[in-house]
Motif scaffolding. Sequence first.
Motif, short mmCIF file in Angstrom:
data_model
loop_
_atom_site.label_atom_id
_atom_site.label_comp_id
_atom_site.label_asym_id
_atom_site.label_seq_id
_atom_site.Cartn_x
_atom_site.Cartn_y
_atom_site.Cartn_z
N CYS A 125 13.34 -58.99 -102.77
CA CYS A 125 12.48 -58.13 -103.54
C CYS A 125 12.63 -58.37 -105.05
CB CYS A 125 12.76 -56.65 -103.20
SG CYS A 125 11.56 -55.48 -103.87
N SER A 126 11.76 -57.75 -105.83
CA SER A 126 11.84 -57.82 -107.28
C SER A 126 13.07 -57.10 -107.81
CB SER A 126 10.57 -57.22 -107.91
OG SER A 126 10.35 -55.90 -107.44
N CYS A 127 13.65 -56.24 -106.97
CA CYS A 127 14.86 -55.51 -107.37
C CYS A 127 16.13 -56.32 -107.12
CB CYS A 127 14.94 -54.17 -106.66
SG CYS A 127 15.05 -54.29 -104.85
N ARG A 155 7.83 -49.76 -101.72
CA ARG A 155 7.74 -48.95 -102.94
C ARG A 155 7.72 -49.80 -104.20
NH1 ARG A 155 13.07 -48.55 -101.16
NH2 ARG A 155 14.73 -48.71 -102.73
N HIS A 156 8.02 -51.09 -104.09
CA HIS A 156 8.03 -51.97 -105.24
C HIS A 156 6.80 -52.89 -105.28
CE1 HIS A 156 12.69 -51.48 -105.33
NE2 HIS A 156 12.06 -50.49 -105.96
N ARG A 158 3.72 -51.88 -105.91
CA ARG A 158 2.78 -51.37 -106.91
C ARG A 158 1.36 -51.29 -106.37
NH1 ARG A 158 2.99 -52.27 -112.73
NH2 ARG A 158 1.71 -54.12 -112.41
#
Length: 390
Positions: A125-127, A155-156, A158
């Motif tokens: 993920c981007s996290c 949830r990431h 968008r």
Amino acid sequence: MAAKKAVGSQLDDLVVNEEELEHVLRVIAGSDSENCSYSLGYVKRQAVFACNTCTPDASQPAGICLACANNCHDGHDIFELYTKRNFRCDCGNSKFGDFQCKLTPAKDEKNSKNLYNHNFSGRYCSCDRPFPDKEDKVNDEMIQCVICEDWFHTRHLRCEVEELDEMVCEDCMNKAPFLWTYAAHLSVSPEQKEHKDEPVEEAKKKEDFLESSEISHEEPSTSLEQKETPTRSFPRKRSHEDMTDCPGETNAVACKLKHFQSLHVPRRQQGAVFWQSSWRSLLCTCTSCKRAYVAAQVHFLMDLSDSLLAYEQKGLDKPFGKHPLMTLTSSMDRVQQLEFIYGCNEMATAVTALFHKCAGENKEVTAEAVYELFQELQAKKQRNVNTGYQ
């Protein structure tokens, strides 16, 4: 939805439900569980794993095929990477030090065409977090982007998550910006296809165009008179119309992308995009558009067999389709399937609890303890049957 939640391969993280069980079996079904895939070169799509025991260094990522995960790395800390595109098995190459592949010992030092991302070091993920993440208190599923093949928490993304077949993350949409135009027309479900702000005339134009253009961009057939007309025998420079493959003649094949752009439909340019299963077949394949795909490194979108749905179907058509577990569930009726799945889930939970108990007491997991556990589960099932519960 074909873009599924990532399924952890460790017992602690085993969550079995009907949809996930079938999906995991299909992912494995598409790959050979006995023979290393190295000799096949860069396989179009296959199940790939990483070994944290052999290649823990994030600066030297490596991936192994299903057969090597089963035969060469038994007992190692293996984690599942789902499927990867155009990947060649790394097992036993220079990234593994002195470790040799048991199935195909002779391998090149590196596979230069393999693409790696942070998934190979257990980050997603981007996290840039691990999965499963013990520090994450949110019960969130992860979905794979069909272009970069990274996994993202919903949830990431968008955007509102859709129950559709493929997802492209925002970064990949921006790397191939022409996809935003297609997204305005092809990324919604049939019930939402006509944009609420789209004029009726424009919607009708789009519908008629899709119905008439179908999928192919074959050159218009040449008439007999044209074939008999003498042609120049010497080379000539190609005109601008030749280069774009969208000449102005009425019998030429139109560029779908230009047509969609002409409709001026409002479109967003942020967040991930979810697509229906047929969206790839509706992409324009004129020469100009093909060049754009290559330049953006998304040329595989023109290949309908590249999709995960096609990969899974290929697996079901293989002999693995007769795998005992696959055969068992396919021959069951609905009630039996659910009973089987719930039983797997209950057994996994019980075995995990046994392992934790033994580890906490510094005891070995003995055959006797496992036998007693199975006896308890069998007795519990019998009690449920006798009382009318399944």
